[in-house]
Motif scaffolding. Structure first.
Motif, PDB file in Angstrom:
ATOM      1  N   LEU A   1       0.848  -1.185   0.000  1.00 31.65           N
ATOM      2  CA  LEU A   1       0.000   0.000   0.000  1.00 31.65           C
ATOM      3  C   LEU A   1       0.883   1.233   0.000  1.00 31.65           C
ATOM      4  O   LEU A   1       2.036   1.182   0.462  1.00 31.65           O
ATOM      5  N   PRO A   2       0.363   2.365  -0.507  1.00 27.06           N
ATOM      6  CA  PRO A   2       1.089   3.637  -0.317  1.00 27.06           C
ATOM      7  C   PRO A   2       1.288   3.891   1.175  1.00 27.06           C
ATOM      8  O   PRO A   2       0.481   3.436   2.001  1.00 27.06           O
ATOM      9  N   GLU A   3       2.325   4.646   1.504  1.00 23.43           N
ATOM     10  CA  GLU A   3       2.707   4.787   2.906  1.00 23.43           C
ATOM     11  C   GLU A   3       1.563   5.283   3.786  1.00 23.43           C
ATOM     12  O   GLU A   3       1.286   4.702   4.841  1.00 23.43           O
ATOM     13  N   GLU A   4       0.877   6.356   3.371  1.00 19.93           N
ATOM     14  CA  GLU A   4      -0.186   6.914   4.202  1.00 19.93           C
ATOM     15  C   GLU A   4      -1.297   5.886   4.417  1.00 19.93           C
ATOM     16  O   GLU A   4      -1.806   5.716   5.531  1.00 19.93           O
ATOM     17  N   GLN A   5      -1.661   5.186   3.355  1.00 18.91           N
ATOM     18  CA  GLN A   5      -2.711   4.178   3.476  1.00 18.91           C
ATOM     19  C   GLN A   5      -2.247   2.993   4.324  1.00 18.91           C
ATOM     20  O   GLN A   5      -3.025   2.432   5.100  1.00 18.91           O
ATOM     21  N   ALA A   6      -0.979   2.626   4.202  1.00 20.59           N
ATOM     22  CA  ALA A   6      -0.453   1.502   4.979  1.00 20.59           C
ATOM     23  C   ALA A   6      -0.519   1.802   6.471  1.00 20.59           C
ATOM     24  O   ALA A   6      -0.912   0.941   7.276  1.00 20.59           O
ATOM     25  N   LEU A   7      -0.153   3.022   6.855  1.00 19.18           N
ATOM     26  CA  LEU A   7      -0.199   3.398   8.264  1.00 19.18           C
ATOM     27  C   LEU A   7      -1.639   3.438   8.774  1.00 19.18           C
ATOM     28  O   LEU A   7      -1.930   3.015   9.900  1.00 19.18           O
ATOM     29  N   ARG A   8      -2.545   3.944   7.918  1.00 18.33           N
ATOM     30  CA  ARG A   8      -3.956   3.997   8.290  1.00 18.33           C
ATOM     31  C   ARG A   8      -4.520   2.593   8.462  1.00 18.33           C
ATOM     32  O   ARG A   8      -5.251   2.302   9.410  1.00 18.33           O
TER      33      ARG A   8
END
Length: 313
Positions: free
Chosen positions: A7-14
């Motif tokens: 996942l893109p970083e922001e989505q992965a963290l979310r």
């Protein structure tokens, strides 16, 4: 640990925050093509994959956007639980605690053991057949006319000297023996006395002393390899009682975390390994039966006390 997707970083963290609110722990690892989502537990893989498919359909859904606050609360709670665990854990790798932190029973035992050792050393030059030692052994020992060591069996106890059921635990063979046992008594006994009922602690000490001494007297070679067995001789030391304290703290910490007696895993491995090593008597004759009997007493005592306290309800 298994990877379930990118996942893109922001989505992965979310997504990781959302998984945490579900009780699924993960790890996010960055890379050139995005962030890999790794799941720690194999039994949570299928659920995590289903959640990932739903997340990819609508990563901006309110339940995902609102997950960060709840995830932070989960992390704070887990951090607090870990700090509480570390505070309660009895780690024998730590340094010896100050005597001022000991309860009166443990402090009294340490004082008595040290006093008996010093008295026997300075007055009787450490003789193992001194009048003091012979009055406190499980039985009375003497040297026969052909210079063989012999004992009077149960006659002294049957004659009313019932203190002999307990007092061998107060004697020690040498300075190293005394130091090691007192060190362990301060750590284990001190923890049990501070965190449990003092009456329960005293009963455990007495029961462990009596049963470990009786077992050692009647079955001296049961847990010693045949090639390491020594001659019949007096047995002394607090080790049987210490293994009872170990067994008690080990079981209470394992099945009743609220007791505050969790032992560090390395402590458990160390003491169990020492139990096996002692069977070879590499450091001289050791009361191995007393060790094992004490451990069994401590484990049994822990389960009995937990049943009384309603831990298993």
């Amino acid at each position: 640990m298994r990877q379930i997707g990118l996942l893109p970083e922001e989505q992965a963290l979310r997504f990781a925050d959302y998984l945490l609110t579900l009780g699924i722990t993960s790890r996010i690892v960055g890379g050139p093509n995005g962030c890999a989502v790794w799941i720690h537990r194999e039994d949570q893989l299928d659920q995590a994959r289903d959640e990932l498919r739903q997340f990819q359909e609508n990563p901006n859904a309110p339940r995902y956007l609102d997950a960060r606050r709840e995830a932070e609360a989960v992390r704070r709670r887990r951090d607090k639980e870990e700090r509480d665990y570390q505070r309660r854990t009895v780690d024998l790798r730590n340094r010896l605690q100050g005597a001022s932190s000991l309860g009166p029973v443990t402090r009294g035992l340490v004082t008595l053991c040290v006093a008996l050792f010093l008295f026997n050393w300075f007055v009787y030059r450490g003789s193992f057949l001194s009048p003091l030692s012979n009055a406190l052994y499980f039985t009375e020992w003497y040297v026969t006319e052909d210079r063989q060591l012999a004992n009077r069996g149960l006659d002294p106890i049957a004659g009313g000297q019932i203190w002999r059921l307990v007092t061998p635990t107060l004697l020690h063979g040498n300075l190293l023996h005394l130091f090691f046992n007192m060190y362990m008594l301060v750590l284990l006994g001190g923890a049990v006395e501070r965190r449990r009922r003092r009456g329960e602690y005293v009963i455990l000490l007495l029961v462990a002393a009596v049963l470990s001494d009786v077992a050692q007297f009647f079955l001296p070679d049961l847990f010693t390899v045949p090639s390491a067995r020594g001659p019949d001789a007096p047995f002394v030391g607090m080790s049987g009682v210490l293994y009872a304290l170990f067994g008690y703290a080990w079981m209470r910490g394992k099945y009743d975390p609220a007791s505050g007696l969790q032992l560090h895993p390395q402590t458990v491995v160390l003491l169990l390994a020492w139990l096996v090593i002692c069977a070879f008597n590499l450091l001289g004759p050791i009361a191995n039966t007393a060790h094992v009997a004490g451990l069994l007493v401590g484990v049994g005592f822990a389960f009995a006390s937990m049943a009384r306290d309603g831990v298993f309800r």
